[in-house]
Design a protein around this motif. Structure first.
Motif, PDB file in Angstrom:
ATOM      1  N   THR A  90     -28.645   4.413 -35.203  1.00 11.88           N
ATOM      2  CA  THR A  90     -29.066   5.746 -36.042  1.00 11.88           C
ATOM      3  C   THR A  90     -29.012   6.963 -35.078  1.00 11.88           C
ATOM      4  O   THR A  90     -28.273   8.037 -35.160  1.00 11.88           O
ATOM      5  N   ALA A  91     -29.674   7.044 -33.737  1.00  9.67           N
ATOM      6  CA  ALA A  91     -30.027   8.099 -33.040  1.00  9.67           C
ATOM      7  C   ALA A  91     -28.496   8.335 -32.582  1.00  9.67           C
ATOM      8  O   ALA A  91     -28.180   9.706 -32.379  1.00  9.67           O
ATOM      9  N   CYS A  92     -27.862   7.245 -32.190  1.00  5.90           N
ATOM     10  CA  CYS A  92     -26.492   7.602 -31.247  1.00  5.90           C
ATOM     11  C   CYS A  92     -25.403   8.178 -32.139  1.00  5.90           C
ATOM     12  O   CYS A  92     -24.711   9.002 -32.126  1.00  5.90           O
ATOM     13  N   HIS A  93     -25.470   7.600 -33.442  1.00  5.09           N
ATOM     14  CA  HIS A  93     -24.761   8.030 -34.553  1.00  5.09           C
ATOM     15  C   HIS A  93     -25.032   9.574 -34.806  1.00  5.09           C
ATOM     16  O   HIS A  93     -23.924  10.318 -34.648  1.00  5.09           O
ATOM     17  N   VAL A  94     -26.139   9.845 -34.945  1.00  4.08           N
ATOM     18  CA  VAL A  94     -26.598  11.308 -35.215  1.00  4.08           C
ATOM     19  C   VAL A  94     -26.038  12.173 -34.097  1.00  4.08           C
ATOM     20  O   VAL A  94     -25.551  13.275 -34.254  1.00  4.08           O
ATOM     21  N   LYS A  95     -26.182  11.715 -32.654  1.00  6.60           N
ATOM     22  CA  LYS A  95     -25.934  12.488 -31.661  1.00  6.60           C
ATOM     23  C   LYS A  95     -24.323  12.416 -31.495  1.00  6.60           C
ATOM     24  O   LYS A  95     -24.106  13.190 -30.310  1.00  6.60           O
ATOM     25  N   GLY A  96     -23.527  11.783 -32.228  1.00  2.00           N
ATOM     26  CA  GLY A  96     -22.058  11.756 -31.881  1.00  2.00           C
ATOM     27  C   GLY A  96     -21.428  10.662 -31.425  1.00  2.00           C
ATOM     28  O   GLY A  96     -20.203  10.788 -30.940  1.00  2.00           O
ATOM     29  N   ALA A  97     -21.899   9.588 -31.635  1.00  2.00           N
ATOM     30  CA  ALA A  97     -21.363   8.294 -30.865  1.00  2.00           C
ATOM     31  C   ALA A  97     -19.946   8.181 -31.603  1.00  2.00           C
ATOM     32  O   ALA A  97     -18.957   7.585 -30.644  1.00  2.00           O
ATOM     33  N   GLY A  98     -19.740   8.278 -32.696  1.00  2.83           N
ATOM     34  CA  GLY A  98     -18.606   8.148 -33.328  1.00  2.83           C
ATOM     35  C   GLY A  98     -17.309   9.049 -32.605  1.00  2.83           C
ATOM     36  O   GLY A  98     -16.267   8.454 -32.668  1.00  2.83           O
ATOM     37  N   LYS A  99     -17.687  10.105 -32.168  1.00  2.00           N
ATOM     38  CA  LYS A  99     -16.804  11.012 -31.668  1.00  2.00           C
ATOM     39  C   LYS A  99     -16.524  10.332 -30.236  1.00  2.00           C
ATOM     40  O   LYS A  99     -15.273  10.659 -29.614  1.00  2.00           O
ATOM     41  N   VAL A 100     -17.585   9.963 -29.606  1.00  2.00           N
ATOM     42  CA  VAL A 100     -17.458   9.131 -28.256  1.00  2.00           C
ATOM     43  C   VAL A 100     -16.284   7.788 -28.420  1.00  2.00           C
ATOM     44  O   VAL A 100     -15.363   7.707 -27.675  1.00  2.00           O
ATOM     45  N   VAL A 101     -16.623   7.233 -29.462  1.00  2.00           N
ATOM     46  CA  VAL A 101     -15.545   6.131 -29.705  1.00  2.00           C
ATOM     47  C   VAL A 101     -14.189   6.624 -29.790  1.00  2.00           C
ATOM     48  O   VAL A 101     -13.168   6.098 -29.313  1.00  2.00           O
ATOM     49  N   ALA A 102     -14.024   7.582 -30.892  1.00  2.00           N
ATOM     50  CA  ALA A 102     -12.652   8.193 -30.879  1.00  2.00           C
ATOM     51  C   ALA A 102     -12.090   8.619 -29.819  1.00  2.00           C
ATOM     52  O   ALA A 102     -10.979   8.468 -29.434  1.00  2.00           O
TER      53      ALA A 102
END
Length: 193
Positions: free
Chosen positions: A120-132
């Motif tokens: 949750t915390a990583c997702h909210v802080k932009g982990a999806g963009k890091v994966v992309a």
């Protein structure tokens, strides 16, 4: 999507009872037993050293597989067959343990395993963009390995480092406060190792 169990692996004796009673079965199918195990002399020497290291311990299977997985970055079929023969265990038991724990891989993986937290915390802080950004830079998708066998990209649900979100690990090294702009520099740190 693959978390690394640690406490269970340390306590495991390799008896296989947990897999018999587990509601989730990860079974692999290997062709019927061969008369001769197709393993190279070099791999046989490596595995003999590993097996000797644990031969007098209780439940040597899991530590032997851990060391083999660390050595090869996955568990090749000939190695599994050789371990089964040397530890005088049915191949089915060895394969059940090798497929039960997410820490083991039956597919070749890259030299550097990049694991991105999608909690949750990583997702909210932009982990999806890091994966992309990692997928774009590496030319692979989550769960894949680069053709040069340098990187494998994986995701997990939580590392427990929420204060450093978004977080990723390269091997066992944690990198916090990641962003998509830091990805090229991060990859450069490991490119020549």
């Amino acid at each position: 999507n693959q978390e690394k169990p640690t406490i269970v692996e340390k306590l495991c004796t390799g008896c296989g009872i947990c897999t018999e009673n587990c509601p989730v079965h990860n079974i692999i199918y290997i062709t019927p037993e061969k008369d001769k195990i197709d393993i190279s002399v070099k791999d046989m020497e490596i595995m003999n050293r590993i097996i000797k290291e644990y031969e007098n311990t209780e439940g040597p299977l899991v530590p032997v597989l851990q060391k083999a997985n660390d050595t090869y970055n996955y568990l090749p079929e000939p190695v599994l067959r050789y371990v089964a023969e040397k530890l005088n265990m049915p191949l089915s038991v060895v394969c059940r343990i090798a497929t039960f724990y997410n820490a083991f891989s039956l597919e070749p993986r890259g030299k550097h395993i990049i694991t991105v937290c999608l909690g949750t915390a990583c997702h909210v802080k932009g982990a999806g963009k890091v994966v992309a950004a990692l997928e774009s830079e590496l030319g692979i998708k989550n769960g894949e390995t680069t053709k040069d066998m340098l990187y494998t990209l994986e995701t997990v649900r939580c590392f427990g480092c929420c204060g450093l979100a978004p977080v990723l690990k390269v091997g066992e090294e944690i990198h916090g406060l990641m962003s998509k702009t830091k990805v090229p520099e991060l990859l450069g740190m490991y490119a020549n190792e």
